[in-house]
Structure formats: structure tokens, C-alpha cells
Scaffold this motif. Sequence first.
Motif, short mmCIF file in Angstrom:
data_model
loop_
_atom_site.label_atom_id
_atom_site.label_comp_id
_atom_site.label_asym_id
_atom_site.label_seq_id
_atom_site.Cartn_x
_atom_site.Cartn_y
_atom_site.Cartn_z
N PHE A 120 -0.54 1.74 4.85
CA PHE A 120 -1.23 3.02 4.74
C PHE A 120 -1.73 3.25 3.32
CE2 PHE A 120 1.38 3.24 8.48
CZ PHE A 120 0.53 3.81 9.41
N GLU A 121 -0.88 2.92 2.33
CA GLU A 121 -1.30 3.08 0.93
C GLU A 121 -2.47 2.16 0.59
OE1 GLU A 121 -0.42 5.31 -1.22
OE2 GLU A 121 1.11 6.24 0.04
N ASP A 125 2.19 -1.21 1.09
CA ASP A 125 2.30 -0.53 2.38
C ASP A 125 0.91 -0.42 2.99
OD1 ASP A 125 3.97 1.91 3.90
OD2 ASP A 125 1.83 2.32 3.66
N PHE A 177 4.10 1.08 -3.44
CA PHE A 177 2.75 1.16 -2.88
C PHE A 177 2.44 0.01 -1.91
CE2 PHE A 177 1.87 3.95 -6.58
CZ PHE A 177 1.30 5.02 -5.91
#
Lengths: 421, 421
Positions: free
Chosen positions: A380-381, A378, A376
Amino acid sequence: MEHSVATMMNNIGQQAKSAAKRMVMVASDRKNLALQHAAALLRQECDAIMQANGLDMAAADAKGLSEALKDRLMLNGARIEAMAVGLEQVAGLADPVGAISDLVYRPSGIQVGHMRVPLGVIGMIYESRPNVTIDAAALCLKSGNAVILRGGSESIHSNRALALLMQQALRDSDLPEHAVQLIDSIDRAMVGALLRANAYVDVIIPRGGRSLTERVANESTVPVIKHLDGICHVYIDKDADEKMAVNIAMNAKTHRYGVCNAMETLLVHHDAMAILTPLLPMLLEKGVKVMASADICAAYAELPLQLAVEEDWRTEYLAPELSIRLVDSVEMAMEHIATYGSGHTESIVTDSYATGQLFLRSVDSSSVMWNASTRFADGFEYGLGAEIGISTDRLHVRGPVGLDGLTTQKWIVLGSGQVRS
Amino acid sequence: MEHSVATMMNNIGQQAKSAAKRMVMVASDRKNLALQHAAALLRQECDAIMQANGLDMAAADAKGLSEALKDRLMLNGARIEAMAVGLEQVAGLADPVGAISDLVYRPSGIQVGHMRVPLGVIGMIYESRPNVTIDAAALCLKSGNAVILRGGSESIHSNRALALLMQQALRDSDLPEHAVQLIDSIDRAMVGALLRANAYVDVIIPRGGRSLTERVANESTVPVIKHLDGICHVYIDKDADEKMAVNIAMNAKTHRYGVCNAMETLLVHHDAMAILTPLLPMLLEKGVKVMASADICAAYAELPLQLAVEEDWRTEYLAPELSIRLVDSVEMAMEHIATYGSGHTESIVTDSYATGQLFLRSVDSSSVMWNASTRFADGFEYGLGAEIGISTDRLHVRGPVGLDGLTTQKWIVLGSGQVRS
């Protein structure tokens, strides 16, 4: 420094600084229009860009570059379309610039708070991946910065075409064209000049492998936001839920292998050793090579495990390989992480409130997780919308860097005539 | 680098890093007890400290240091008591470490947020002012960092005594004594080694005059948080309230002269020129020397004004001197500030919403004010409780730097077994 290099750097630097001054004030909608226009130009000029890329590809063939490097370098219609879509996505993100926070009244009667503002001039140094040229330019533009791009020399023709296109989009949108500049010289001395251009450049962001990043970090007198290794750990505590532990370990290792947020070492409390009984066969079945501490090798002598050596704890495999170690306590797990980790991302699996709290507070990594997969970590996450990189540094920004990471905050003071007494 | 210098720096660096690792986890009350204990030790060891300071003062006499330098160097009972009170005040401040913010649920079900954590190892380089030794150590300790101190060589005996005292306070409180270390060598090569100790040091904070700061900034490969000039501007807009404008201008210039947030240049819209009629005599009466643009000199020919030259716009007087210029618009005022300012603090006086908003958004300084005196640019006035300096840099922290500026944020992720799909 050679005279011509110094002169080139000064010109680029001055142009960037003056563009940055104008960019601070540009309204969101005008930046978005420029990004959308750049997307349209990309689609329109697709053939010309592939032609420029063809020159780079021919040179790459002649030089005998590896297939992996050529794959990164190559542009085709689908990849150019992906870059155009990327520009439109960045146009759709919220603009961080100008956001005011924490505005409070002080006893003197003034209101004091923060306003988010662009960093200024950003120097991007990256390998021969032309898509980074568009990607980095888009994020810097949206966050109100000017950017100086220096891509790998093998991509010089592609980068020239892409940078000219971005500049045209800026001009057509009545924005300063020098908000995006490419160092249009493959002279490596220009990299050195950029790394010492403190008078013009506010931050350097290297994007690429370890040797590039280390060279930049060691030579730069301009502050650097960088990403080094991702030696990520999952620690399975004695109070872990067994099924959750197996799920998280499998996902953190096998969801994708070549990514920096994949687990490289699994630490297991010896009271939770039972989870290895289902987990090890699942890993082996997926083709994961397992380097385990002696106690694990002994307990699972029937399985094809390899004995882990000291070097394994320091290795970012980026491959279907995993080191596993039994530990006596959460403290020993944290000590292992502090010794061998890279400060990227670590996760604990536990149902114990006290143990989870201790881990969350004490582990010094850019992302610390509790009952979640390291994958996770990241932009975007995390909801950043876009990601220019993941910082393993401590100053300014840690972990995934989105638009906010390309901005800073100034203080604002609102008064009604107050003076100091 | 000489071998012994490299060895010394490695030792200090390793000790600092290992102390920093422990400091991350220390609870607030234990840090506060250590600070209070240090205050008690300061009072108890007052004579011994003055004796050590006496050695520095004798050497300063022998070297013929100026009275101003000797005044900075000198410690007496009152000054030592002030240091002790400072320690107690820092103990009373809120602890920023561990604070969680912006924790939100993401579509995947994980909660993502930030936790404030120490920067790690801070290198402080400062002039021969022994009080900085205590002050910097206290702020770094409270914010959970380890600090490496390098004060001016003229204060070496005082600094040794004070650093040993801080280490005793740490030991007595069962905290790592190497959280505070002094570079106990007057070899200037040690400064160079500290500035390149990227492996150990997370940030360098120089505190002193321009030449010290510039040397540090130009040589350091470790990120630097620094303060350069304070060429602060007040702009009196055409829509300014006349009385407020005069009050703010007088306060910004004459409240204190030798401080970095004092006004050095006053910009006046020509439609607001009438405010000069009361203001100029008030300034002159206070003994302020006024360098004015030609139009002002012509209009007030009866007053003893001096014609401003280009150099005046670039000068931080730090004295009862002021340059004044008439401008045609807020844009021209902002252009002047962008050209000649140092990015420290600027204030606009206006009742126009649109003009104030434009100034607040567009001016790129660490503090931008609206209808308030520049003298408010101060950690205490902003509510930081303490101030380790004022940053005119852009990365990480701008303006007054308090405890928060000595920390950074990591990401935290709270899950209930989530994996990436």
C-alpha cells in the motif's frame, strides 16, 4: 501418488487451465462487476458463512487449538464485512492486463513492445485463515488468472462456503466458475500433487509461517513466489543526521513489532555512536529489550543492556527486542547485512551522497532504502493498491507483490507486412 | 546423493554465491575490460583450445558420434575467432545493472522505484557445444551474475580449457574467478545435484533439445527458464491484404527451416482462400511438402498435397514441411492455436483493426504479431543485442531472453527522514 489424488489434481488442473484461457480475454468492467457481486453475496450470505465457520470453530475447540490459531480462524460480521470491502477495493484498482509498454520502432520497420498478460494458473497454499480465500481469489481474478486454493485443513468448512460463493459470483457474471477452485480435500497428498502439477500450474504462492513456506519451496517443481524471513536492518552512518537517525530507528523498531518489515538489527557507525545516548533510553522506556555488542555494553554500562551473541544477528524477533552493533564503516555494515540478513528490507541513514549511492546499489535486498523507515516496505505504501505477499525470492518479482506481480509480459510486434531478409 | 557429489556441489555453490555477491557491485567498465581481455586470451590460446577440442573429437570418433553432433562439437580457428568477436560484442552492450525506473513520489513523501540488479547465480545446462560455454559466461558476467556451467560430457576437454580461460580473464581483471565455474565432472549425478541446489542457485537455464529441457524441468526444484517447442502459426484473416499474406507466409516458412520461429501451421480464413492459388505453387516449387485440410485438398486436387491428420497440427517440423487448415473465423483460428500451439510465436495478417486487436490481446504466446513474419521473434531483431535463449515459460521472462532477462528488480526508496505513522 494415489490414483484418486492424481485424478482429482488432473481434473482441477484441467478446469483451471481452461478457465485461465477464457480469463485472459475478459474486459476489466466484467471482472469488476463479478468482484462487486461477490461482495454483495458475502453480505447476503453472512449468516450461512458464520454457520460454516462455526463447524470449523467447534472442531478447533475439540482439537484444542491455541487461542491465536482460533482467532485467525474465526469469522464474525465485522470480519465478513471487511472481506466484502476488500473485494470492492480490488474492483476499484487499475487492471494491469493488456497494458502496452516500451513500444519502439526497430530498423526493420516493425514496432516491438510488451503487453502485460495474466500469469495463468496460480496455486495458493495457506494456513487456516479464511479471509485469505477471498483476498487471494479477488487478486487472482482481477489480474485475469485462475486460482487453485488450498487452505489449512482446520478452515475447510469456511473455505468451502467462501469458494462456492466466489464461484457463484463468477457464474452469475458469466465468467468461468473454475477461475476459482478450492482443493476440497484435507488429504495432505493433494498438496504434494499441487506442488508437482507443472502441466497445469504456472506459479505457487505459499502464504504462512516458515515451515509451510520451506516445505513448499523444497518440494515444488512448479516455480514458487515466497516470503521467508524479514531480518531487516537500519544502518546509521557517520554522516547521518542525528535527529533523523533516532526517529527512523524508533519507528522501524517500535511502530509495530510483529511485522516482517520491522527492524531487527540496528547497525551504528562508531562515529555516530552519540545517537545511542538519546536512543537507548527511548527504546528501553518503550519496553524494548536490547542485545548490544560488547563495545556498546561497555559504554552504556549504567543501562540494562544484554550482551548480543552471534545468534542474535540471525534472529527475526518479531517482538520488542532489538540487536545493536557498532561497525567501522559502511562496508562493514553491508558485510553484516550480506551475512546475516534475509534480503527483505534494509535502510541507510546518511547525508553523504557517495555513501548512500554505494548502499543503494550494493545491498541485495528486495527493498533498499535511504533515509526512510523500513516500515514503508509495504504494497500500500508503495502504491500497489493491494498486496498478495512480499517476495524474498529473486526471480520474477521481489518485495511487495501486487496485481502486477500476478502478471507477466508477452512481446507484441506490429508490422505493415515486414519479412526477414 | 553420494557424499562426494554433495560436497562438490556445496563447494561450487558457495563459491558461486560469494562471487555473485561481489559481482553485483562491479562497475560496467571493469566487466567490459574482462570480456575484452577474455577475447584476447581466446585468440592467444587458440592452439591450446583446439588441442583440447582434439581430445573431445577423438573420443567422439571412437564413440561413433553422428556427423551432426561432431559438427557441433568441433572448434577451428574461425569458430574460436567468432567466439572472441562475440565476447567483444557483449562488452559493447549497455549494462542493465543499476538502471532505475518508475521512481515516483508517494503521498508519504518517499520516492519509490525499481533498480535493476543481477539474478545472482545462474546454472546453465547445455549439450556438447563448446561455444555455449563462452557465450553463456559472457552474458552472465556482463549482467553481473555468477554462472555454473554444465555442458555435455562429450565436450568436457574443450569446456575445461574455455572455462579456465574465462577464469584467468576474471583473475587478471581483479574480478572473482568463481563468477564462472564449470562442473568439471561427467558424473550425471552432478546435474541432479545442480537442479536441487536451491540454497545456491537462483535460476537454471537449459539449452538444448526437448529431452534435455524436459528432464531439467521435471527434476528441478530451482526455477527454470526454458524453451520447449516452437509450433508457430500464421493466420491469414478474411481482411488480409493478399500480397502481404503471401509474402509473410512464404517468409515465415521458407526463410529458414530448422529454426524455432519458423511457421509450422498456416491457418487461412475461408474467405481468404484465394491466396492459396498463388501461395501453394510457390511453396511446392521451393520443395515444401504441404499437409492440408480436406477442403483445401479438394479445392486444389490438381496439386500434390497430402491430407493433414491430427498429428500434423501438433508437429514442429523444423523442415520444409507445412500444415495448412481453413478456418471459419478468427475465433476458430485462436482456438486452434490455443489447442495445438506451443505458446512461442503467432502472427495474424489482417487490415481489420478490430480483428487485429482481438488477436493481439487474446493469443497467449510469448510473441504475438500483426502483419509481420514470425521469423522476427529473435533477440537481435527485438533489439536485445544478444540472446541467451527464447523462453516459452510464463514466469519472469517470455520470448527472447537478453541481458535484461538475466536480471531482476529490487525496490528502492529515497526519503528525507520519513517514518510510518
